[in-house]
Motif scaffolding. Structure first.
Motif, PDB file in Angstrom:
ATOM      1  N   GLY A 144       4.171   1.546   4.704  1.00 44.37           N
ATOM      2  CA  GLY A 144       5.130   2.521   4.218  1.00 44.37           C
ATOM      3  C   GLY A 144       6.331   2.680   5.129  1.00 44.37           C
ATOM      4  N   PHE A 145       7.177   3.622   4.780  1.00 47.81           N
ATOM      5  CA  PHE A 145       8.437   3.928   5.456  1.00 47.81           C
ATOM      6  C   PHE A 145       8.188   4.453   6.861  1.00 47.81           C
ATOM      7  CE2 PHE A 145      11.446   7.354   6.501  1.00 47.81           C
ATOM      8  CZ  PHE A 145      12.626   6.638   6.543  1.00 47.81           C
ATOM      9  N   ASN A 146       9.058   4.079   7.804  1.00 55.07           N
ATOM     10  CA  ASN A 146       8.966   4.526   9.188  1.00 55.07           C
ATOM     11  C   ASN A 146      10.320   5.072   9.642  1.00 55.07           C
ATOM     12  OD1 ASN A 146       9.044   2.894  12.356  1.00 55.07           O
ATOM     13  ND2 ASN A 146       8.035   4.810  11.945  1.00 55.07           N
ATOM     14  N   PHE A 147      10.321   6.288  10.211  1.00 53.12           N
ATOM     15  CA  PHE A 147      11.512   6.905  10.793  1.00 53.12           C
ATOM     16  C   PHE A 147      11.232   7.129  12.273  1.00 53.12           C
ATOM     17  CE2 PHE A 147      13.723  10.847  12.055  1.00 53.12           C
ATOM     18  CZ  PHE A 147      15.027  10.410  11.891  1.00 53.12           C
ATOM     19  N   ASN A 148      12.169   6.736  13.134  1.00 47.16           N
ATOM     20  CA  ASN A 148      11.953   6.771  14.574  1.00 47.16           C
ATOM     21  C   ASN A 148      13.099   7.495  15.273  1.00 47.16           C
ATOM     22  OD1 ASN A 148      12.787   5.185  17.276  1.00 47.16           O
ATOM     23  ND2 ASN A 148      10.570   5.203  17.118  1.00 47.16           N
ATOM     24  N   LEU A 149      12.755   8.363  16.226  1.00 49.43           N
ATOM     25  CA  LEU A 149      13.708   8.998  17.135  1.00 49.43           C
ATOM     26  C   LEU A 149      13.257   8.694  18.552  1.00 49.43           C
ATOM     27  CD1 LEU A 149      14.135  12.577  15.606  1.00 49.43           C
ATOM     28  CD2 LEU A 149      15.835  10.747  15.623  1.00 49.43           C
ATOM     29  N   GLY A 150      14.200   8.428  19.448  1.00 53.38           N
ATOM     30  CA  GLY A 150      13.810   8.143  20.813  1.00 53.38           C
ATOM     31  C   GLY A 150      14.927   8.430  21.796  1.00 53.38           C
ATOM     32  N   ILE A 151      14.551   8.454  23.058  1.00 57.58           N
ATOM     33  CA  ILE A 151      15.528   8.602  24.130  1.00 57.58           C
ATOM     34  C   ILE A 151      15.033   7.800  25.324  1.00 57.58           C
ATOM     35  CG2 ILE A 151      14.525  10.734  25.064  1.00 57.58           C
ATOM     36  CD1 ILE A 151      17.579  11.558  25.509  1.00 57.58           C
ATOM     37  N   ALA A 152      15.959   7.103  25.971  1.00 57.93           N
ATOM     38  CA  ALA A 152      15.642   6.310  27.156  1.00 57.93           C
ATOM     39  C   ALA A 152      16.458   6.845  28.334  1.00 57.93           C
ATOM     40  CB  ALA A 152      15.959   4.839  26.925  1.00 57.93           C
ATOM     41  N   TYR A 153      15.864   6.789  29.515  1.00 58.56           N
ATOM     42  CA  TYR A 153      16.532   7.204  30.745  1.00 58.56           C
ATOM     43  C   TYR A 153      16.479   6.037  31.725  1.00 58.56           C
ATOM     44  CZ  TYR A 153      17.638   9.616  35.055  1.00 58.56           C
ATOM     45  OH  TYR A 153      18.206   9.983  36.246  1.00 58.56           O
ATOM     46  N   ASP A 154      17.651   5.577  32.167  1.00 59.04           N
ATOM     47  CA  ASP A 154      17.738   4.435  33.080  1.00 59.04           C
ATOM     48  C   ASP A 154      17.286   4.821  34.490  1.00 59.04           C
ATOM     49  OD1 ASP A 154      18.808   2.939  31.030  1.00 59.04           O
ATOM     50  OD2 ASP A 154      20.885   3.226  31.666  1.00 59.04           O
ATOM     51  N   LEU A 155      16.286   4.110  34.991  1.00 56.36           N
ATOM     52  CA  LEU A 155      15.878   4.249  36.391  1.00 56.36           C
ATOM     53  C   LEU A 155      16.712   3.331  37.275  1.00 56.36           C
ATOM     54  CD1 LEU A 155      11.996   4.300  35.984  1.00 56.36           C
ATOM     55  CD2 LEU A 155      13.506   6.240  36.410  1.00 56.36           C
ATOM     56  N   SER A 156      17.099   2.181  36.716  1.00 57.81           N
ATOM     57  CA  SER A 156      17.965   1.213  37.391  1.00 57.81           C
ATOM     58  C   SER A 156      18.697   0.453  36.291  1.00 57.81           C
ATOM     59  CB  SER A 156      17.134   0.266  38.261  1.00 57.81           C
ATOM     60  OG  SER A 156      16.357  -0.593  37.449  1.00 57.81           O
ATOM     61  N   GLN A 157      19.406  -0.584  36.664  1.00 62.09           N
ATOM     62  CA  GLN A 157      20.106  -1.371  35.646  1.00 62.09           C
ATOM     63  C   GLN A 157      19.142  -2.089  34.715  1.00 62.09           C
ATOM     64  OE1 GLN A 157      22.781  -3.890  37.858  1.00 62.09           O
ATOM     65  NE2 GLN A 157      24.471  -2.452  37.562  1.00 62.09           N
ATOM     66  N   LYS A 158      17.940  -2.382  35.176  1.00 61.09           N
ATOM     67  CA  LYS A 158      16.982  -3.124  34.360  1.00 61.09           C
ATOM     68  C   LYS A 158      15.822  -2.275  33.851  1.00 61.09           C
ATOM     69  CE  LYS A 158      17.476  -7.932  35.504  1.00 61.09           C
ATOM     70  NZ  LYS A 158      17.368  -8.483  34.192  1.00 61.09           N
ATOM     71  N   LEU A 159      15.424  -1.269  34.582  1.00 62.75           N
ATOM     72  CA  LEU A 159      14.222  -0.507  34.292  1.00 62.75           C
ATOM     73  C   LEU A 159      14.563   0.848  33.677  1.00 62.75           C
ATOM     74  CD1 LEU A 159      11.268  -1.285  34.873  1.00 62.75           C
ATOM     75  CD2 LEU A 159      11.428   0.064  36.951  1.00 62.75           C
ATOM     76  N   PHE A 160      13.815   1.271  32.647  1.00 62.21           N
ATOM     77  CA  PHE A 160      14.053   2.574  32.030  1.00 62.21           C
ATOM     78  C   PHE A 160      12.747   3.214  31.565  1.00 62.21           C
ATOM     79  CE2 PHE A 160      14.500  -0.644  28.732  1.00 62.21           C
ATOM     80  CZ  PHE A 160      13.777  -0.136  27.656  1.00 62.21           C
ATOM     81  N   LEU A 161      12.752   4.535  31.523  1.00 67.11           N
ATOM     82  CA  LEU A 161      11.668   5.317  30.936  1.00 67.11           C
ATOM     83  C   LEU A 161      12.088   5.711  29.537  1.00 67.11           C
ATOM     84  CD1 LEU A 161      10.759   7.737  33.867  1.00 67.11           C
ATOM     85  CD2 LEU A 161       9.518   5.690  33.154  1.00 67.11           C
ATOM     86  N   GLN A 162      11.117   5.921  28.652  1.00 63.07           N
ATOM     87  CA  GLN A 162      11.483   6.328  27.310  1.00 63.07           C
ATOM     88  C   GLN A 162      10.417   7.195  26.668  1.00 63.07           C
ATOM     89  OE1 GLN A 162      12.053   3.053  24.685  1.00 63.07           O
ATOM     90  NE2 GLN A 162       9.932   2.397  24.753  1.00 63.07           N
ATOM     91  N   ALA A 163      10.848   7.965  25.678  1.00 59.86           N
ATOM     92  CA  ALA A 163       9.963   8.743  24.816  1.00 59.86           C
ATOM     93  C   ALA A 163      10.428   8.507  23.387  1.00 59.86           C
ATOM     94  CB  ALA A 163      10.041  10.221  25.175  1.00 59.86           C
ATOM     95  N   GLN A 164       9.470   8.360  22.478  1.00 60.24           N
ATOM     96  CA  GLN A 164       9.789   8.109  21.076  1.00 60.24           C
ATOM     97  C   GLN A 164       8.895   8.949  20.174  1.00 60.24           C
ATOM     98  OE1 GLN A 164      10.066   3.986  19.708  1.00 60.24           O
ATOM     99  NE2 GLN A 164      10.083   3.315  21.826  1.00 60.24           N
ATOM    100  N   TYR A 165       9.401   9.223  18.975  1.00 57.30           N
ATOM    101  CA  TYR A 165       8.623   9.876  17.924  1.00 57.30           C
ATOM    102  C   TYR A 165       8.726   9.021  16.670  1.00 57.30           C
ATOM    103  CZ  TYR A 165       7.652  12.866  13.947  1.00 57.30           C
ATOM    104  OH  TYR A 165       7.171  13.354  12.758  1.00 57.30           O
TER     105      TYR A 165
END
Length: 196
Positions: A144-165
């Motif tokens: 079925g249908f999928n809707f996604n919201l997320g946010i990423a936070y850069d720790l460095s130029q290559k590495l990031f943390l993220q949270a998604q719903y």
């Protein structure tokens, strides 16, 4: 030999300096099914792996495609719960289109919104208390249908943390009540990503 090492080092440094412009990234998440639904009540998230590709990169907005592959395992054990005949695993596959926003005053934050399709593959193996008269293991899927919201936070130029719903609206088979408990899935994902 020195020339080869110099070329490799130069290439590596160039890739690192352009990491923010990278078109690909990979991510590893911990998924948590939430809400009053069959997934949240009966399954534990184990892992979610994802890959993102940005086909259009602008100053404020990036557009891309992504795919996530998850793994959930039922919370009931066949040996300790006589009513649980199956050891069930669910593998969600989630391809989607996404838009990622680059906020000039908050360069390390990257909100994201996406829409796509989810396929939930069920693999049900009989528990230890299996009756020999019962049929073979069951494999099935729903989608079925999928809707996604997320946010990423850069720790460095290559590495990031993220949270998604993720909100997933699946269809049900004949005989299964068409109610929100069986059709509406909510998943939170927390993880880390790496730009290639």
């Amino acid at each position: 030999m020195k020339l080869k090492l110099y070329c490799i080092l130069t290439l590596f440094l160039a890739l690192n300096l352009n990491a923010q412009e990278s078109k690909f990234d990979i991510e590893v998440n911990f998924p948590i099914a939430i809400g009053d639904n069959f997934l949240g009540d009966n399954y534990n998230g184990i892992i979610d792996l994802g890959i993102n590709y940005r086909f259009l990169q602008k100053e404020v907005l990036n557009l891309g495609v992504s795919a996530n592959f998850g793994f959930f395992k039922n919370t009931k054990s066949g040996a300790s719960d006589l009513n649980q005949l199956f050891d069930v695993k669910i593998i969600p596959i989630q391809p989607r289109l996404f838009a990622e926003f680059n906020i000039p005053d908050l360069e390390k934050l990257h909100p994201q919104i996406g829409i796509g399709y989810s396929i939930l593959i069920y693999n049900a193996d009989w528990a230890d208390n299996r009756d020999a008269e019962l049929p073979a293991d069951i494999d099935d899927s729903e989608s079925g249908f999928n809707f996604n919201l997320g946010i990423a936070y850069d720790l460095s130029q290559k590495l990031f943390l993220q949270a998604q719903y993720d909100f997933v609206k699946i269809g049900v088979e004949n005989g299964v009540p068409d109610i929100s408990y069986n059709t509406n899935i909510n998943i939170l994902k927390f993880g880390i990503g790496y730009r290639l």
